[in-house]
Design an enzyme around this catalytic site. Structure first.
Site, PDB file in Angstrom:
ATOM      1  N   GLY A  23       0.787  -0.987   0.029  1.00 20.84           N
ATOM      2  CA  GLY A  23      -0.187   0.091   0.040  1.00 20.84           C
ATOM      3  C   GLY A  23       0.648   1.432  -0.091  1.00 20.84           C
ATOM      4  O   GLY A  23       0.366   2.410  -0.560  1.00 20.84           O
ATOM      5  N   MET A  24       2.107   1.256   0.496  1.00 16.28           N
ATOM      6  CA  MET A  24       2.904   2.316   0.384  1.00 16.28           C
ATOM      7  C   MET A  24       3.951   2.251  -0.351  1.00 16.28           C
ATOM      8  O   MET A  24       4.827   3.438  -0.387  1.00 16.28           O
ATOM      9  CB  MET A  24       3.468   2.605   1.939  1.00 16.28           C
ATOM     10  CG  MET A  24       2.295   2.830   3.007  1.00 16.28           C
ATOM     11  SD  MET A  24       3.122   3.215   4.601  1.00 16.28           S
ATOM     12  CE  MET A  24       3.984   1.453   4.989  1.00 16.28           C
ATOM     13  N   ASP A 135       5.032  -2.307  11.202  1.00 17.91           N
ATOM     14  CA  ASP A 135       4.411  -2.875   9.835  1.00 17.91           C
ATOM     15  C   ASP A 135       4.914  -4.270  10.037  1.00 17.91           C
ATOM     16  O   ASP A 135       5.104  -5.045   8.872  1.00 17.91           O
ATOM     17  CB  ASP A 135       4.800  -2.366   8.727  1.00 17.91           C
ATOM     18  CG  ASP A 135       4.071  -2.522   7.452  1.00 17.91           C
ATOM     19  OD1 ASP A 135       2.911  -3.069   7.566  1.00 17.91           O
ATOM     20  OD2 ASP A 135       4.486  -2.170   6.481  1.00 17.91           O
TER      21      ASP A 135
END
Length: 415
Positions: A23-24, A135
């Site tokens: 997502g990043m 994360d």
């Protein structure tokens, strides 16, 4: 998200292909043209790099990470910015990741403990230095067997922050991380520390043992599960000792104060709870638990009891029987004859009837009585006639007769 950079150059890195997307960021396989070595190049997304707060964090965390030297943390070689794009160059690990290993189902408890114990070692070292991964998920646990006899784990793709900072969010409020394994305080943007990573490690242990994360569904459903729902018992999904549920609940407690002291304590508690069940084979699914076969039963001679009920499911092969004694035998359906007990010898009182059975024997008895009466009459008459003929003289009778004597002879002549 940034466009695909395959075939292009980013500074002195030649990008060879895509390793994965998140997502990043996008992870590329690249070549360091200065040193001639292969690297994993993580390039941050354009929607992230435009946030000034994130850029400041990125530089600070990259400097802290590059100073870490641990056997279970991927070495960071370089970081920087080229044409407005932030990147991190790190060691290229030749292997797989934990997400790939569990995508088709759970792995063996023994293997899960061996892999996650290495992750716990790396995390506790980071926490002692005042850093948090933030994360942690199976895709960021790299596994290789090319560097040693046993599988070796590298913890990668850090979202490191200093202890006491709040959860990763951009100025626009975007959450930076994986909600599937995120702790409640991280999702709420509250202060985080090593116990936040421990929550994610507990979620990963759940996924390794069951083949799925603790909370599933749409993103909002997953987030609400982490914020307010109890994790489902792992033992409801797979066959494992019940003690593992208590360990997982402790590691995934909504309150950080109720979690374990560190990540190694979590893994040690899981190992103790699993005990001998921590074998080399994945735990069987609870719905597919095997049923033990029935022992062979010798055939029985003679009529057997018959019981009626709903059709039984297909049983074991021929030669195996399963008997079940109900409280009472059910009546036979319809008028079909059914023998409910073995034959009884003739003459037994079991054959006696209370009513309605005389019609079967009264006729032969009456016939026998009539025959006896006829024989008796015949014998009496024969004796009477024989006596009269033997005297040779006339005889008269003084007996009176109910008939009219004027019409009957009074003597019988003899010659």
């Amino acid at each position: 998200m940034s466009k695909d950079l395959t075939g292009q150059r980013l500074g002195h890195y030649k990008i060879d292909g895509v390793l994965g997307r998140g997502g990043m960021s996008v992870m590329y396989r690249a070549t360091d043209t200065r040193l001639g070595r292969k690297v994993a190049l993580k390039v941050m997304g354009e929607h992230i790099t435009g946030d000034a707060e994130f850029r400041e964090r990125f530089v600070d965390e990259a400097r802290n990470t590059s100073a870490i030297d641990h056997a279970n943390i991927v070495p960071l070689y370089d970081f920087g910015e080229v044409d407005g794009m932030l990147y991190i160059a790190m060691r290229l690990v030749d292997g797989s990741d934990l997400a790939t290993l569990i995508k088709d189902g759970p792995i063996s408890p023994k293997r899960a403990l061996e892999l996650l114990s290495q992750v716990a070692e790396a995390l506790d070292m980071l926490h002692e230095r005042g850093l948090v991964h933030l994360d942690l998920k199976p895709a960021n646990v790299l596994v290789t067997s090319r560097e040693s006899v046993h599988e070796h784990v590298y913890l990668a793709d850090f979202g490191l922050t200093r202890r006491g900072a709040t959860g990763h969010r951009t100025a626009s409020g975007d959450f930076l991380g994986s909600p599937t394994y995120a702790a409640p305080e991280h999702l709420r943007g509250e202060p985080v520390d090593g116990r936040t990573d421990q929550y994610a490690l507990s979620c990963m242990l759940f996924a390794c043992l069951t083949g799925r994360p603790p909370f599933q569904g749409q993103v909002q459903e997953v987030i609400q599960g982490h914020l307010g729902a109890e994790p489902p018992p792992a033992t409801a999904l797979v066959v494992l000792p019940g003690g593992i549920d208590e360990v997982l609940r402790g590691g995934m407690s909504k309150s950080p104060d109720k979690r374990f002291g560190n990540c190694k304590e979590l893994v040690a508690a899981a190992r103790a709870a699993l005990g001998p069940a921590a074998g080399d084979t994945p735990p069987p699914s609870r719905q597919a638990a095997p049923v033990a076969p029935m022992a062979p039963v010798a055939p029985m001679s003679g009529p057997q009891p018959v019981q009626y009920g709903p059709p039984a499911p297909p049983g074991p092969p021929h030669g195996y029987r399963q008997y079940q004694q109900p409280p009472r035998p059910l009546p036979p359906p319809g008028n079909d004859p059914v023998r409910l007990r073995p034959p009884i010898p003739a003459g037994s009182t079991a054959f006696a009837t209370k009513s309605g059975g005389s019609a079967k024997w009264i006729v032969p008895v009456l016939a026998g009585v009539a025959l006896v009466v006829i024989v008796v009459i015949f014998v009496v008459m024969a004796n009477s006639i024989g006596g009269s003929s033997g005297s040779g003289t006339e005889s008269t009778t003084s007996e009176t007769s109910p008939y009219n004597n004027n019409h009957l002879p009074t003597s019988v002549p003899t010659r």
